[in-house]
Design a protein around this motif. Sequence first.
Motif, PDB file in Angstrom:
ATOM      1  N   ILE A 207       0.877  -1.190   0.000  1.00  9.81           N
ATOM      2  CA  ILE A 207       0.000   0.000   0.000  1.00  9.81           C
ATOM      3  C   ILE A 207       0.903   1.225   0.000  1.00  9.81           C
ATOM      4  O   ILE A 207       1.891   1.286   0.748  1.00  9.81           O
ATOM      5  N   THR A 208       0.562   2.191  -0.839  1.00  8.47           N
ATOM      6  CA  THR A 208       1.332   3.448  -0.882  1.00  8.47           C
ATOM      7  C   THR A 208       0.449   4.615  -0.462  1.00  8.47           C
ATOM      8  O   THR A 208      -0.775   4.609  -0.664  1.00  8.47           O
ATOM      9  N   GLN A 209       1.092   5.610   0.095  1.00  6.77           N
ATOM     10  CA  GLN A 209       0.373   6.822   0.534  1.00  6.77           C
ATOM     11  C   GLN A 209       1.336   7.999   0.471  1.00  6.77           C
ATOM     12  O   GLN A 209       2.507   7.887   0.844  1.00  6.77           O
ATOM     13  N   SER A 210       0.829   9.132  -0.044  1.00  9.54           N
ATOM     14  CA  SER A 210       1.666  10.326  -0.214  1.00  9.54           C
ATOM     15  C   SER A 210       1.485  11.267   0.968  1.00  9.54           C
ATOM     16  O   SER A 210       0.357  11.491   1.436  1.00  9.54           O
ATOM     17  N   LEU A 211       2.582  11.820   1.437  1.00  7.09           N
ATOM     18  CA  LEU A 211       2.590  12.787   2.531  1.00  7.09           C
ATOM     19  C   LEU A 211       3.305  14.052   2.059  1.00  7.09           C
ATOM     20  O   LEU A 211       4.257  13.969   1.272  1.00  7.09           O
ATOM     21  N   LYS A 212       2.863  15.180   2.540  1.00 10.14           N
ATOM     22  CA  LYS A 212       3.549  16.447   2.257  1.00 10.14           C
ATOM     23  C   LYS A 212       3.791  17.153   3.588  1.00 10.14           C
ATOM     24  O   LYS A 212       2.854  17.440   4.334  1.00 10.14           O
ATOM     25  N   VAL A 213       5.062  17.436   3.865  1.00  7.16           N
ATOM     26  CA  VAL A 213       5.450  18.049   5.136  1.00  7.16           C
ATOM     27  C   VAL A 213       6.098  19.389   4.840  1.00  7.16           C
ATOM     28  O   VAL A 213       7.009  19.478   4.004  1.00  7.16           O
ATOM     29  N   THR A 214       5.634  20.444   5.516  1.00  4.52           N
ATOM     30  CA  THR A 214       6.215  21.781   5.381  1.00  4.52           C
ATOM     31  C   THR A 214       6.900  22.147   6.688  1.00  4.52           C
ATOM     32  O   THR A 214       6.268  22.150   7.757  1.00  4.52           O
ATOM     33  N   ASN A 215       8.191  22.442   6.595  1.00  3.96           N
ATOM     34  CA  ASN A 215       9.001  22.744   7.771  1.00  3.96           C
ATOM     35  C   ASN A 215       9.223  24.251   7.846  1.00  3.96           C
ATOM     36  O   ASN A 215      10.014  24.822   7.087  1.00  3.96           O
ATOM     37  N   SER A 216       8.514  24.916   8.748  1.00  2.59           N
ATOM     38  CA  SER A 216       8.682  26.365   8.895  1.00  2.59           C
ATOM     39  C   SER A 216      10.022  26.736   9.513  1.00  2.59           C
ATOM     40  O   SER A 216      10.451  27.886   9.422  1.00  2.59           O
ATOM     41  N   GLN A 217      10.698  25.790  10.137  1.00  3.98           N
ATOM     42  CA  GLN A 217      12.026  26.019  10.733  1.00  3.98           C
ATOM     43  C   GLN A 217      13.094  25.307   9.915  1.00  3.98           C
ATOM     44  O   GLN A 217      14.045  24.750  10.477  1.00  3.98           O
ATOM     45  N   HIS A 218      12.915  25.328   8.600  1.00  2.34           N
ATOM     46  CA  HIS A 218      13.843  24.622   7.727  1.00  2.34           C
ATOM     47  C   HIS A 218      15.271  25.148   7.921  1.00  2.34           C
ATOM     48  O   HIS A 218      15.515  26.351   7.920  1.00  2.34           O
ATOM     49  N   GLY A 219      16.207  24.231   8.057  1.00  2.00           N
ATOM     50  CA  GLY A 219      17.585  24.599   8.313  1.00  2.00           C
ATOM     51  C   GLY A 219      17.911  24.748   9.777  1.00  2.00           C
ATOM     52  O   GLY A 219      19.084  24.849  10.153  1.00  2.00           O
ATOM     53  N   LYS A 220      16.872  24.823  10.637  1.00  2.00           N
ATOM     54  CA  LYS A 220      17.096  24.967  12.076  1.00  2.00           C
ATOM     55  C   LYS A 220      16.671  23.705  12.834  1.00  2.00           C
ATOM     56  O   LYS A 220      17.340  23.290  13.770  1.00  2.00           O
ATOM     57  N   LYS A 221      15.548  23.136  12.413  1.00  2.00           N
ATOM     58  CA  LYS A 221      15.047  21.948  13.083  1.00  2.00           C
ATOM     59  C   LYS A 221      14.807  20.845  12.059  1.00  2.00           C
ATOM     60  O   LYS A 221      14.409  21.133  10.916  1.00  2.00           O
TER      61      LYS A 221
END
Length: 866
Positions: free
Chosen positions: A822-836
């Motif tokens: 089974i496959t499932q797509s996720l989209k994650v947005t990191n507002s602290q990209h480069g820091k966390k």
Amino acid sequence: MNPFSSGTRLRDMIRAIRACKTAAEERAVVRKESAAIRASINENDQDYRHRNLAKLMFIHMLGYPTHFGQMECLKLIASAGFPEKRIGYLGLMLLLDERQEVLMLVTNSLKQDLNHSNQYIVGLALCALGNICSAEMARDLAPEVERLLQFRDPNIRKKWAFPRSVPDLMGVDVSGDWNKRTNQLWNTVILASLWALWLERNNRIFDGVEGDKCTEGLVKTLKDVVNSPYSPEYDIAGITDPFLHIRLLKLLRVLGQGDADSSDCMNDILAQVATKTESNKNAGNAILYECVETIMSIEDNGGLRVLAINILGRFLSNRDNNIRYVALNMLMKAITVDAQAVQRHRATILECVKDSDASIRKRALELVYLLVNESNVKPLTKELIDYLEVSDQEFKGDLTAKICSIVAKFSLEKIWYIDQMLKVLTEAGNFVKDEVWHALIVVISNASDLHGYTVRALYRAFQTSEQESLVRVAVWCIGEYGDMLVNNVGMLDVEDPITVTESDAVDVVEIAIKRHTSDFTTKAMAFIAMLKLSSRFPSCSERIKDIIVQYKGNLVLELQQRSLEFNSIIAKHQNIRSALVERMPVLDEATFMGRRAGSMPATVSTSTTTSINIPNGVSKPSAAPLVDLLDLSSDDTPAVPSSTGGGGADFLQDLLGVDLSPAPNQPGMKPALQNGTDVLLDLLSIGDPPAQSSLSTSDILSSVQDNKLPVAPLDGLLSPSAPATPVIDLLDGFAVKPPTPENNGSAFPSIVAFESSLLKLLFNFSKPPGNPQTTLIQATFTNLSSDSFTDFIFQAAVPKFLQLHLDPASGNTLPASGNGSITQSLKVTNSQHGKKSLVMRIKIAFKMNNKDVLEEGQINNFPRGL
């Protein structure tokens, strides 16, 4: 009896007039009654003369002409009896004034009545003389009036007056006999009335009289009146002679202006009046109001002024509308003297803004506007916006204008400014002027860290409100920052997560286009937003094209033209579309200020050390409709073509905004290019112009028609930051730009996110181009057991600085022994990209052999850089 005969009573005529249901019926009644009165006058009917004059006075108060009855007044005044004289003098004061020449005929009657043995007739003559006396009558009757000052009856002395129309008599012998005689009236109401009127009209009345002595005498008189025992003759609602109180206070106010000594002399008695006078009766309120006005007018005394402002605060709680209104008027004057004392009554003033009386609401709103400062702007604005939701429609315009002015003037942070303006647009956007939402767009464009927050707030507001100004700002922001809306970029701690798909964003703009209440400007802005979203959301490009093409036959020429041109861009020029509709650069507030001559900017400070000036309005540049894609308003005016060259040259210059005519060389400047080709190529920065060329403007135009000469790309005009791209055909085709390989970001290794004896979870990573904060995850689930799984559900949770979007899984049944996945797509947005780094907790539920199984775990081994 005929109801319109001269013998009918006044009450019968009033009853007949009040029974009229229309203005025409009333005019008919008055016309018949006036005809009957004229007939009676012609017959010289003396028995009903007083009754006719009483009717005429009522008709005069209704606004109908009564000049034909003026002589009846004189006949009644000349009568011997008191009842006839009373009606005659009353008619004289109502129907005539001092400018009427007929008054010369009544001078002799007045002189006889002033010498009459009946004191009541003398009183009638004095009252009439005080109301309609002309300069000639004053000079003729001055001896009789002066003699009456010695009249034995006090009622006549109280009615003693002298007309203000003869200044030379008013100032005669101030320090002599006339002044001594006026001093005899010191303890009567007429003294304060007379001296107040004289001092206001002609200050010469006190020339030669010491001001301190006058003040001391008036203060003593006022103190005696305040402390006087009960007197039935002068008592009104338990207060002794309020008219004398008021006249004395008015005169003290005039004497105390600019005179510190006189002001000090009257401080104690003013405080006594302010504290002892009862405010539960109208007479007491009148005295208190005059006392407050006197305190505010004399020289500075901080304690007294605080006491006066507190009295006005009590007035605001009174049920009488007139008392509240005069208190608001006086507080508007007091705020310039002692703003801090007025601030203490801020809550009561805010309640007056919600009053049912329109005049009180408007006056209270003006006072609230004056009370706003940096320390109280937030609570006051919140109160006003809360009331905006329930205010009457006729009051929303004034209230909205004041709120917008307050927010623009005292805003300390951009996010607060944006929040308040969105609330106003949501509740009363139709009452907001164009310059207000123009200025809001300028602020939004300058707040780069709030773009995502603002577009999400506008998306939420659009779901609940149909206000026109809100719709315009919403479609503008969605067109500019639609990708931030979908990807939840720039999430703040103060906002809740929101899930918006690309289709949802397009739905909002489509609704704005198809809504029947949307005007031409809104629809034109929505068309521009659609064109931008076609580049932001390639998957929705075909749908957007179908929406736009529906308007190719629209009756509005501008919408029809935009539909055709935008459809051509979407269908035929995908390679340059992204550059053509790039995000607008930060709007320069100085530019918009220049376009609005005479407008005053309001300042909104940022959280840093910089501040921006918000213009009161944002006007738009004149441009051809084809290139006016990013204009804030759509009611644009095409640029006037240059008169240089032929028709084709004018069209080219109008479209490109360049002048093909050669410019003369100026001293100290670089020599101008000598031909049309060089000028065109130089202005458009397309390569290096040939060293020598003899092409004329007509040659250039023919080359353009033959697709031999590159001209300015439309994306260069629409987006200043976009690179220039050669164009083949101005109206239809664009040159094909060499394909640019997409940058999908650096490759990240796959990881085994979770593994147990029953299940294995594998994550594959990718990143969309130009968006490093977003990570696309492809999750693959594999069954390691010998039994199949049913009712398969995958759940995940992330910290606040991450935003997670899960697409539906490919199925809910997982075959046994790895025979399927089974496959499932996720989209994650990191507002602290480069820091966390990314971190995720997962929960997997399924059924195995009809038994519920739950697998849980935490994923910490995400690759670095996500």
